[in-house]
Write a protein that holds these residues in place. Structure first.
Motif, PDB file in Angstrom:
ATOM      1  N   ILE A 197       0.793  -1.106   0.196  1.00  0.00           N
ATOM      2  CA  ILE A 197       0.033   0.062   0.059  1.00  0.00           C
ATOM      3  C   ILE A 197       0.934   1.255   0.023  1.00  0.00           C
ATOM      4  CG2 ILE A 197      -1.679   1.416   1.384  1.00  0.00           C
ATOM      5  CD1 ILE A 197      -2.819  -1.114  -0.013  1.00  0.00           C
ATOM      6  N   VAL A 198       1.808   1.344   0.810  1.00  0.00           N
ATOM      7  CA  VAL A 198       2.734   2.349   0.960  1.00  0.00           C
ATOM      8  C   VAL A 198       3.442   2.515  -0.463  1.00  0.00           C
ATOM      9  CG1 VAL A 198       5.051   3.369   1.870  1.00  0.00           C
ATOM     10  CG2 VAL A 198       3.209   2.133   3.441  1.00  0.00           C
ATOM     11  N   LEU A 199       3.826   1.481  -1.093  1.00  0.00           N
ATOM     12  CA  LEU A 199       4.539   1.841  -2.464  1.00  0.00           C
ATOM     13  C   LEU A 199       3.651   2.235  -3.382  1.00  0.00           C
ATOM     14  CD1 LEU A 199       6.888  -1.465  -2.529  1.00  0.00           C
ATOM     15  CD2 LEU A 199       7.635   0.920  -2.464  1.00  0.00           C
ATOM     16  N   LEU A 200       2.294   1.805  -3.463  1.00  0.00           N
ATOM     17  CA  LEU A 200       1.498   2.203  -4.278  1.00  0.00           C
ATOM     18  C   LEU A 200       0.942   3.616  -4.298  1.00  0.00           C
ATOM     19  CD1 LEU A 200      -0.788   1.815  -6.311  1.00  0.00           C
ATOM     20  CD2 LEU A 200      -2.380   0.500  -4.535  1.00  0.00           C
ATOM     21  N   VAL A 201       0.845   4.067  -2.825  1.00  0.00           N
ATOM     22  CA  VAL A 201       0.602   5.553  -2.492  1.00  0.00           C
ATOM     23  C   VAL A 201       1.776   6.419  -3.055  1.00  0.00           C
ATOM     24  CG1 VAL A 201       0.396   7.296  -0.709  1.00  0.00           C
ATOM     25  CG2 VAL A 201      -0.891   5.124  -0.866  1.00  0.00           C
ATOM     26  N   ILE A 202       3.082   5.849  -2.804  1.00  0.00           N
ATOM     27  CA  ILE A 202       4.135   6.598  -3.488  1.00  0.00           C
ATOM     28  C   ILE A 202       4.236   6.777  -4.835  1.00  0.00           C
ATOM     29  CG2 ILE A 202       6.809   6.541  -3.668  1.00  0.00           C
ATOM     30  CD1 ILE A 202       6.665   5.238  -0.771  1.00  0.00           C
ATOM     31  N   ALA A 203       3.840   5.720  -5.646  1.00  0.00           N
ATOM     32  CA  ALA A 203       3.861   5.597  -7.033  1.00  0.00           C
ATOM     33  C   ALA A 203       2.843   6.436  -7.445  1.00  0.00           C
ATOM     34  CB  ALA A 203       3.776   4.159  -7.410  1.00  0.00           C
ATOM     35  N   ALA A 204       1.703   6.509  -6.810  1.00  0.00           N
ATOM     36  CA  ALA A 204       0.654   7.496  -7.148  1.00  0.00           C
ATOM     37  C   ALA A 204       0.925   8.963  -7.176  1.00  0.00           C
ATOM     38  CB  ALA A 204      -0.789   7.316  -6.280  1.00  0.00           C
ATOM     39  N   ILE A 205       1.530   9.124  -6.069  1.00  0.00           N
ATOM     40  CA  ILE A 205       2.355  10.627  -5.850  1.00  0.00           C
ATOM     41  C   ILE A 205       3.145  10.980  -7.135  1.00  0.00           C
ATOM     42  CG2 ILE A 205       3.412  12.013  -4.323  1.00  0.00           C
ATOM     43  CD1 ILE A 205       2.526  10.532  -1.992  1.00  0.00           C
ATOM     44  N   ILE A 206       3.998   9.933  -7.569  1.00  0.00           N
ATOM     45  CA  ILE A 206       5.233  10.190  -8.465  1.00  0.00           C
ATOM     46  C   ILE A 206       4.268  10.404  -9.932  1.00  0.00           C
ATOM     47  CG2 ILE A 206       7.108   9.223  -9.747  1.00  0.00           C
ATOM     48  CD1 ILE A 206       7.689   7.953  -7.121  1.00  0.00           C
ATOM     49  N   SER A 207       3.225   9.686  -9.948  1.00  0.00           N
ATOM     50  CA  SER A 207       2.457   9.648 -11.522  1.00  0.00           C
ATOM     51  C   SER A 207       1.819  11.155 -11.364  1.00  0.00           C
ATOM     52  CB  SER A 207       1.274   8.389 -11.376  1.00  0.00           C
ATOM     53  OG  SER A 207       0.255   8.951 -10.694  1.00  0.00           O
ATOM     54  N   GLU A 208       1.220  11.898 -10.437  1.00  0.00           N
ATOM     55  CA  GLU A 208       0.940  12.899 -10.482  1.00  0.00           C
ATOM     56  C   GLU A 208       1.870  13.932 -10.658  1.00  0.00           C
ATOM     57  OE1 GLU A 208      -2.591  13.470 -10.812  1.00  0.00           O
ATOM     58  OE2 GLU A 208      -2.393  11.176 -10.822  1.00  0.00           O
ATOM     59  N   MET A 209       2.974  14.079  -9.865  1.00  0.00           N
ATOM     60  CA  MET A 209       4.145  14.773 -10.222  1.00  0.00           C
ATOM     61  C   MET A 209       4.528  14.947 -11.451  1.00  0.00           C
ATOM     62  SD  MET A 209       7.516  15.194  -7.765  1.00  0.00           S
ATOM     63  CE  MET A 209       8.260  13.501  -8.622  1.00  0.00           C
ATOM     64  N   THR A 210       4.746  13.482 -12.036  1.00  0.00           N
ATOM     65  CA  THR A 210       4.947  13.298 -13.518  1.00  0.00           C
ATOM     66  C   THR A 210       4.204  14.227 -14.587  1.00  0.00           C
ATOM     67  OG1 THR A 210       5.942  11.176 -13.067  1.00  0.00           O
ATOM     68  CG2 THR A 210       5.606  11.837 -15.528  1.00  0.00           C
ATOM     69  N   GLY A 211       2.740  14.303 -14.190  1.00  0.00           N
ATOM     70  CA  GLY A 211       1.920  14.816 -15.060  1.00  0.00           C
ATOM     71  C   GLY A 211       2.173  16.393 -15.131  1.00  0.00           C
ATOM     72  N   VAL A 212       2.477  16.898 -13.603  1.00  0.00           N
ATOM     73  CA  VAL A 212       2.790  18.181 -13.351  1.00  0.00           C
ATOM     74  C   VAL A 212       4.121  18.736 -14.155  1.00  0.00           C
ATOM     75  CG1 VAL A 212       3.288  20.060 -11.653  1.00  0.00           C
ATOM     76  CG2 VAL A 212       1.552  18.304 -11.215  1.00  0.00           C
ATOM     77  N   ILE A 213       5.190  17.715 -13.870  1.00  0.00           N
ATOM     78  CA  ILE A 213       6.411  18.321 -14.587  1.00  0.00           C
ATOM     79  C   ILE A 213       6.363  18.279 -16.188  1.00  0.00           C
ATOM     80  CG2 ILE A 213       8.866  17.074 -15.019  1.00  0.00           C
ATOM     81  CD1 ILE A 213       8.731  15.769 -12.334  1.00  0.00           C
ATOM     82  N   ALA A 214       5.273  17.899 -16.861  1.00  0.00           N
ATOM     83  CA  ALA A 214       5.273  17.891 -18.233  1.00  0.00           C
ATOM     84  C   ALA A 214       5.049  19.283 -18.451  1.00  0.00           C
ATOM     85  CB  ALA A 214       4.019  17.129 -18.605  1.00  0.00           C
ATOM     86  N   ILE A 215       4.390  20.180 -17.737  1.00  0.00           N
ATOM     87  CA  ILE A 215       4.319  21.403 -17.843  1.00  0.00           C
ATOM     88  C   ILE A 215       5.558  22.165 -18.037  1.00  0.00           C
ATOM     89  CG2 ILE A 215       3.189  23.809 -16.982  1.00  0.00           C
ATOM     90  CD1 ILE A 215       1.131  22.155 -15.718  1.00  0.00           C
ATOM     91  N   GLN A 216       6.766  21.846 -17.159  1.00  0.00           N
ATOM     92  CA  GLN A 216       7.909  22.598 -16.781  1.00  0.00           C
ATOM     93  C   GLN A 216       8.785  22.467 -18.163  1.00  0.00           C
ATOM     94  OE1 GLN A 216       9.180  20.710 -13.291  1.00  0.00           O
ATOM     95  NE2 GLN A 216       9.232  22.585 -12.084  1.00  0.00           N
ATOM     96  N   ILE A 217       8.433  21.545 -18.911  1.00  0.00           N
ATOM     97  CA  ILE A 217       9.140  21.073 -20.048  1.00  0.00           C
ATOM     98  C   ILE A 217       8.590  21.491 -21.254  1.00  0.00           C
ATOM     99  CG2 ILE A 217      10.422  18.962 -18.866  1.00  0.00           C
ATOM    100  CD1 ILE A 217       8.835  17.347 -20.857  1.00  0.00           C
ATOM    101  N   GLY A 218       7.589  22.292 -21.057  1.00  0.00           N
ATOM    102  CA  GLY A 218       6.732  22.954 -22.080  1.00  0.00           C
ATOM    103  C   GLY A 218       5.398  22.042 -22.708  1.00  0.00           C
ATOM    104  N   ALA A 219       5.253  21.021 -22.199  1.00  0.00           N
ATOM    105  CA  ALA A 219       3.800  20.247 -22.454  1.00  0.00           C
ATOM    106  C   ALA A 219       3.019  20.520 -21.810  1.00  0.00           C
ATOM    107  CB  ALA A 219       4.373  18.657 -22.360  1.00  0.00           C
ATOM    108  N   SER A 220       1.770  19.768 -22.210  1.00  0.00           N
ATOM    109  CA  SER A 220       0.473  20.053 -21.302  1.00  0.00           C
ATOM    110  C   SER A 220       0.414  19.254 -20.150  1.00  0.00           C
ATOM    111  CB  SER A 220      -0.664  19.859 -22.144  1.00  0.00           C
ATOM    112  OG  SER A 220      -0.624  18.443 -22.444  1.00  0.00           O
ATOM    113  N   ARG A 221      -0.248  19.555 -19.030  1.00  0.00           N
ATOM    114  CA  ARG A 221      -0.448  18.726 -17.995  1.00  0.00           C
ATOM    115  C   ARG A 221      -1.034  17.507 -18.477  1.00  0.00           C
ATOM    116  NH1 ARG A 221      -1.349  15.458 -14.076  1.00  0.00           N
ATOM    117  NH2 ARG A 221      -1.979  16.144 -11.985  1.00  0.00           N
TER     118      ARG A 221
END
Length: 202
Positions: A118-142
């Motif tokens: 469960i802990v790993l799943l929650v961490i992975a979920a956080i990283i997946s959302e962070m990845t979506g946000v990072i896309a904006i930083q490199i010039g892509a859409s969320r």
């Protein structure tokens, strides 16, 4: 890859009259965002202190549905009623992640459930959302690509909570289910990063 997120526009259309009424009454997008967070935190606390009373898990699908509606409403208030703000953008991302943690970590307390899966799943979920946000930083859409985005996780955990609340016994087999969801979440991280890179190269 397809995701439940793809049906969001139709869901928003159903909520648009309520959104307009809230805007007319002076309710702000940030207030709605914070209300969703508070609801999730209170539910998570209730799950933690429920002990072996799995009936309390019936709250989870209801709260997830209400939270999904509130998330759609705050977005429409921001976009369609001139309530966009830097603070709102920060709250929108942070509150979603914190809400996920509050609602999903208590599942680790179920009998025969591996805490670490469960802990790993929650961490992975956080990283997946962070990845979506990072896309904006490199010039892509969320990026909201699947196969296990926020709405998809909510569906899985909501369905499982409903079954548990109705009396389905918890067991070690759930670790296999959560492990599969973890793999799909890792695939989501990869897919969002790949799609973001493809978008800026196009």
């Amino acid at each position: 890859m397809p995701s439940i997120y793809d049906i969001k526009p139709k869901f928003q259309n159903l909520l648009r009259p309520l959104t307009k009424k809230l805007a007319t009454n002076g309710i702000t997008a940030n207030q709605v965002t914070l209300a969703a967070l508070v609801l999730s935190l209170l539910t998570g606390i209730a799950l933690i202190f429920s002990g072996k009373q799995t009936g309390i898990y019936l709250l989870v699908p209801l709260v997830l549905f209400v939270r999904m509606a509130l998330n759609a409403i705050d977005g429409m208030l921001a976009r369609e009623h001139d309530m966009k703000s830097p603070l709102g953008a920060i709250l929108n991302e942070l509150c979603d992640v914190i809400s996920d943690v509050a609602l999903y970590l208590p599942f680790a307390l179920l009998p025969e459930i591996s805490l670490w899966i469960i802990v790993l799943l929650v961490i992975a979920a956080i990283i997946s959302e962070m990845t979506g946000v990072i896309a904006i930083q490199i010039g892509a859409s969320r990026r909201y690509d699947g196969p296990m985005g926020k709405s998809d996780r909510a569906f899985v955990f909501g369905a499982l909570a409903l079954a548990l609340g109705l009396g389905m016994p918890s067991g070690s087999w759930l670790n296999e289910l959560f492990g599969f969801v973890l793999l799909l979440t890792l695939a989501t991280i990869y897919n969002r990063a790949r799609q973001a890179l493809t978008e800026i190269q196009a």
